[in-house]
Design a protein around this motif. Structure first.
Motif, PDB file in Angstrom:
ATOM      1  N   GLU A 125       0.916  -1.216   0.011  1.00  0.00           N
ATOM      2  CA  GLU A 125      -0.206  -0.124  -0.166  1.00  0.00           C
ATOM      3  C   GLU A 125       0.924   1.418  -0.007  1.00  0.00           C
ATOM      4  O   GLU A 125       0.494   2.157  -0.609  1.00  0.00           O
ATOM      5  CB  GLU A 125      -0.895   0.137   1.176  1.00  0.00           C
ATOM      6  N   LEU A 178       2.487   1.505  -3.492  1.00  0.00           N
ATOM      7  CA  LEU A 178       1.264   2.199  -4.471  1.00  0.00           C
ATOM      8  C   LEU A 178       1.086   3.774  -4.262  1.00  0.00           C
ATOM      9  O   LEU A 178       1.059   4.349  -5.259  1.00  0.00           O
ATOM     10  CB  LEU A 178       0.010   1.301  -4.498  1.00  0.00           C
ATOM     11  N   SER A 179       1.060   4.049  -2.966  1.00  0.00           N
ATOM     12  CA  SER A 179       0.797   5.379  -2.849  1.00  0.00           C
ATOM     13  C   SER A 179       1.778   6.345  -3.252  1.00  0.00           C
ATOM     14  O   SER A 179       1.907   7.492  -3.646  1.00  0.00           O
ATOM     15  CB  SER A 179       0.254   5.554  -1.485  1.00  0.00           C
ATOM     16  N   ASN A 180       3.021   6.043  -2.884  1.00  0.00           N
ATOM     17  CA  ASN A 180       4.252   6.478  -3.514  1.00  0.00           C
ATOM     18  C   ASN A 180       4.546   6.596  -4.950  1.00  0.00           C
ATOM     19  O   ASN A 180       4.705   7.877  -5.364  1.00  0.00           O
ATOM     20  CB  ASN A 180       5.645   5.953  -2.902  1.00  0.00           C
ATOM     21  N   SER A 181       4.062   5.563  -5.329  1.00  0.00           N
ATOM     22  CA  SER A 181       4.321   5.688  -6.997  1.00  0.00           C
ATOM     23  C   SER A 181       3.049   6.253  -7.666  1.00  0.00           C
ATOM     24  O   SER A 181       3.328   7.036  -8.760  1.00  0.00           O
ATOM     25  CB  SER A 181       3.989   4.062  -7.804  1.00  0.00           C
ATOM     26  N   GLU A 182       1.904   6.593  -7.131  1.00  0.00           N
ATOM     27  CA  GLU A 182       0.868   7.530  -7.644  1.00  0.00           C
ATOM     28  C   GLU A 182       1.351   9.016  -7.429  1.00  0.00           C
ATOM     29  O   GLU A 182       0.799   9.985  -8.014  1.00  0.00           O
ATOM     30  CB  GLU A 182      -0.524   7.102  -6.804  1.00  0.00           C
ATOM     31  N   VAL A 183       2.103   9.243  -6.332  1.00  0.00           N
ATOM     32  CA  VAL A 183       2.508  10.456  -5.979  1.00  0.00           C
ATOM     33  C   VAL A 183       3.455  11.013  -7.234  1.00  0.00           C
ATOM     34  O   VAL A 183       3.339  12.086  -7.673  1.00  0.00           O
ATOM     35  CB  VAL A 183       3.251  10.907  -4.757  1.00  0.00           C
TER      36      VAL A 183
END
Length: 93
Positions: free
Chosen positions: A84, A87-92
């Motif tokens: 998680e 994923l949140s780091n790659s979305e940023v």
């Protein structure tokens, strides 16, 4: 066979607070014990830092282990928490 923890190598900027240091260590997928925290980062109050991270919403797993007649906790993040975060780091980015 004896294994020892080493400070994880990352490309991130060096953390500033003890909470940031412990969070960054756990986010690499590594485990941490009180001895590791002291030896690697000179943090003497790991249990308090873990408590603060849990209070902020980070799901940290732990297990009490016995080694050489000494009991201590080992802390880590489960795979779901790591995924998680990844994923949140790659979305940023």
């Amino acid at each position: 066979m004896t294994t020892t923890a080493t400070a994880p190598v990352t490309n991130e900027q060096a953390p500033k607070t003890q909470i940031d240091i412990v969070r960054a260590h756990l986010m690499t997928g590594a485990t941490i014990t009180t001895w590791d925290a002291y030896r690697l980062y000179r943090i003497t109050s790991l249990a308090q830092r873990i408590h603060e991270l849990r209070k902020s919403g980070l799901v940290i797993q732990s297990e009490m282990v016995t080694h050489n007649d000494k009991r201590f906790s080992v802390y880590w993040l489960d795979e779901q928490t790591l995924l998680e975060s990844e994923l949140s780091n790659s979305e940023v980015n």
